[in-house]
Write a protein that holds these residues in place. Sequence first.
Motif, PDB file in Angstrom:
ATOM      1  N   MET A   1       1.152  -1.196   0.228  1.00  0.00           N
ATOM      2  CA  MET A   1      -0.034   0.002  -0.195  1.00  0.00           C
ATOM      3  C   MET A   1       0.570   1.015  -0.023  1.00  0.00           C
ATOM      4  O   MET A   1       0.464   2.596  -0.423  1.00  0.00           O
ATOM      5  CB  MET A   1      -1.232  -0.029   1.102  1.00  0.00           C
ATOM      6  CG  MET A   1      -1.843  -1.140   1.007  1.00  0.00           C
ATOM      7  SD  MET A   1      -3.117  -0.628  -0.033  1.00  0.00           S
ATOM      8  CE  MET A   1      -3.942  -2.215  -0.197  1.00  0.00           C
ATOM      9  N   ARG A   2       1.713   1.005   0.604  1.00  0.00           N
ATOM     10  CA  ARG A   2       3.070   2.267   0.233  1.00  0.00           C
ATOM     11  C   ARG A   2       2.918   2.775  -1.403  1.00  0.00           C
ATOM     12  O   ARG A   2       3.074   3.881  -1.347  1.00  0.00           O
ATOM     13  CB  ARG A   2       4.579   2.214   0.709  1.00  0.00           C
ATOM     14  CG  ARG A   2       4.657   1.702   2.611  1.00  0.00           C
ATOM     15  CD  ARG A   2       3.966   2.265   2.995  1.00  0.00           C
ATOM     16  NE  ARG A   2       4.457   2.218   4.911  1.00  0.00           N
ATOM     17  CZ  ARG A   2       3.118   1.251   5.600  1.00  0.00           C
ATOM     18  NH1 ARG A   2       2.009   0.689   4.722  1.00  0.00           N
ATOM     19  NH2 ARG A   2       3.510   0.326   6.530  1.00  0.00           N
ATOM     20  N   GLU A   5       0.343   4.732  -1.563  1.00  0.00           N
ATOM     21  CA  GLU A   5       0.043   6.279  -0.446  1.00  0.00           C
ATOM     22  C   GLU A   5       1.146   7.560  -1.568  1.00  0.00           C
ATOM     23  O   GLU A   5       0.821   8.417  -1.473  1.00  0.00           O
ATOM     24  CB  GLU A   5       1.328   6.162   0.506  1.00  0.00           C
ATOM     25  CG  GLU A   5      -0.234   5.126   1.462  1.00  0.00           C
ATOM     26  CD  GLU A   5       0.395   4.620   2.887  1.00  0.00           C
ATOM     27  OE1 GLU A   5      -0.441   3.683   3.705  1.00  0.00           O
ATOM     28  OE2 GLU A   5       1.880   5.496   3.126  1.00  0.00           O
ATOM     29  N   THR A  79       0.377  11.144   8.297  1.00  0.00           N
ATOM     30  CA  THR A  79       0.611   9.959   7.761  1.00  0.00           C
ATOM     31  C   THR A  79       0.278   9.022   8.299  1.00  0.00           C
ATOM     32  O   THR A  79      -0.456   8.281   8.187  1.00  0.00           O
ATOM     33  CB  THR A  79       2.329   9.755   6.920  1.00  0.00           C
ATOM     34  OG1 THR A  79       2.289  10.771   5.887  1.00  0.00           O
ATOM     35  CG2 THR A  79       1.765   8.187   6.036  1.00  0.00           C
ATOM     36  N   ARG A  83      -3.517   6.599   7.904  1.00  0.00           N
ATOM     37  CA  ARG A  83      -2.558   5.050   7.930  1.00  0.00           C
ATOM     38  C   ARG A  83      -3.421   4.173   9.431  1.00  0.00           C
ATOM     39  O   ARG A  83      -3.970   3.571   8.771  1.00  0.00           O
ATOM     40  CB  ARG A  83      -1.107   4.564   7.973  1.00  0.00           C
ATOM     41  CG  ARG A  83      -0.791   3.755   7.422  1.00  0.00           C
ATOM     42  CD  ARG A  83       0.349   3.654   7.133  1.00  0.00           C
ATOM     43  NE  ARG A  83       1.272   4.113   6.230  1.00  0.00           N
ATOM     44  CZ  ARG A  83       2.577   4.395   6.069  1.00  0.00           C
ATOM     45  NH1 ARG A  83       3.568   4.351   7.547  1.00  0.00           N
ATOM     46  NH2 ARG A  83       3.028   4.852   5.380  1.00  0.00           N
ATOM     47  N   ALA A  86      -7.294   4.185   7.961  1.00  0.00           N
ATOM     48  CA  ALA A  86      -7.247   3.451   7.085  1.00  0.00           C
ATOM     49  C   ALA A  86      -7.598   1.687   7.031  1.00  0.00           C
ATOM     50  O   ALA A  86      -8.542   0.875   6.666  1.00  0.00           O
ATOM     51  CB  ALA A  86      -6.575   3.663   5.702  1.00  0.00           C
ATOM     52  N   GLU A  87      -6.237   1.735   8.332  1.00  0.00           N
ATOM     53  CA  GLU A  87      -6.293   0.233   8.619  1.00  0.00           C
ATOM     54  C   GLU A  87      -7.364   0.081   9.193  1.00  0.00           C
ATOM     55  O   GLU A  87      -7.651  -1.362   8.931  1.00  0.00           O
ATOM     56  CB  GLU A  87      -4.650   0.038   9.334  1.00  0.00           C
ATOM     57  CG  GLU A  87      -3.760   0.344   8.768  1.00  0.00           C
ATOM     58  CD  GLU A  87      -2.498   0.260   8.981  1.00  0.00           C
ATOM     59  OE1 GLU A  87      -2.422   0.394  10.858  1.00  0.00           O
ATOM     60  OE2 GLU A  87      -1.270   0.051   8.338  1.00  0.00           O
ATOM     61  N   GLY A 162      -2.657   8.173   3.850  1.00  0.00           N
ATOM     62  CA  GLY A 162      -2.239   6.538   4.376  1.00  0.00           C
ATOM     63  C   GLY A 162      -3.302   5.904   4.018  1.00  0.00           C
ATOM     64  O   GLY A 162      -4.778   5.905   4.004  1.00  0.00           O
ATOM     65  N   CYS A 163      -3.171   4.153   2.782  1.00  0.00           N
ATOM     66  CA  CYS A 163      -3.678   3.895   2.553  1.00  0.00           C
ATOM     67  C   CYS A 163      -3.861   2.195   2.630  1.00  0.00           C
ATOM     68  O   CYS A 163      -2.672   1.697   3.604  1.00  0.00           O
ATOM     69  CB  CYS A 163      -3.624   3.219   1.115  1.00  0.00           C
ATOM     70  SG  CYS A 163      -3.787   5.435   0.392  1.00  0.00           S
ATOM     71  N   ALA A 164      -5.030   1.264   3.165  1.00  0.00           N
ATOM     72  CA  ALA A 164      -5.155  -0.132   3.461  1.00  0.00           C
ATOM     73  C   ALA A 164      -5.860  -1.131   3.069  1.00  0.00           C
ATOM     74  O   ALA A 164      -6.661   0.273   2.106  1.00  0.00           O
ATOM     75  CB  ALA A 164      -5.600  -0.029   4.969  1.00  0.00           C
ATOM     76  N   THR A 171      -9.563  -1.346  -1.559  1.00  0.00           N
ATOM     77  CA  THR A 171      -8.979  -0.534  -0.388  1.00  0.00           C
ATOM     78  C   THR A 171      -9.361   1.000   0.422  1.00  0.00           C
ATOM     79  O   THR A 171      -9.940   0.763  -0.394  1.00  0.00           O
ATOM     80  CB  THR A 171      -7.701   0.091  -1.759  1.00  0.00           C
ATOM     81  OG1 THR A 171      -8.719   1.412  -2.283  1.00  0.00           O
ATOM     82  CG2 THR A 171      -6.835  -0.674  -2.364  1.00  0.00           C
ATOM     83  N   CYS A 173      -7.879   5.107   1.487  1.00  0.00           N
ATOM     84  CA  CYS A 173      -7.289   6.064   0.891  1.00  0.00           C
ATOM     85  C   CYS A 173      -7.579   6.861   1.451  1.00  0.00           C
ATOM     86  O   CYS A 173      -8.768   7.432   1.751  1.00  0.00           O
ATOM     87  CB  CYS A 173      -6.840   5.983  -0.475  1.00  0.00           C
ATOM     88  SG  CYS A 173      -5.707   5.179  -1.042  1.00  0.00           S
TER      89      CYS A 173
END
Length: 179
Positions: A1-2, A5, A79, A83, A86-87, A162-164, A171, A173
């Motif tokens: 996911m980085r 991001e 961030t 993140r 998102a998680e 932050g994306c997960a 996803t 974001c």
Amino acid sequence: MRALEDAVLAELDTFRADPRAYVVKLEALKKRFRGSEIILDDSTRVATNEGPRAVDEAIAFMRRGPPSLPPYRHSERLTAIARAHAEDLGRHNLVGHIGSDGSTPEQRGARRGVTDGFGEVVAHGTTSGEDTIVGLLVDDGVRDRGHRTVMYLTELHQVGVGCAAHPTYRTSCVIDFAP
């Protein structure tokens, strides 16, 4: 996911540098509509709430807007906040701005020392930086166009993305902003 991001952050910088140039991307999106559905390259159909009307509104808004916006400074603290949210959304199969513990964006920011202003936008199901930013600018189905509004605020100078993974939408974001 980085990688996603990084792509979202790069696309956000591209948008801020020349918002009016983004009109070309929105016009290309508009050509993909069949009724209220968008046809993707692989012939997948994506339903929208408002159809091309929301894209037309975004185009008109962006043509009236400033030719450029101040660039953001990347913030590791934002961030981390983005993140974590998102998680949390993915882990609990949630959407939107409210965390599984009932927290608001401002409360999550305050927990990490951001108390003098906070903005947040959330996108679900996007797989590229461009799709994420285009979707947030169009803001299909969001009555007050709040995502677009936040992205145009000049008093917010810092950003974190932050994306997960998300079990329903692939996803999530989250982009968090602060002065």
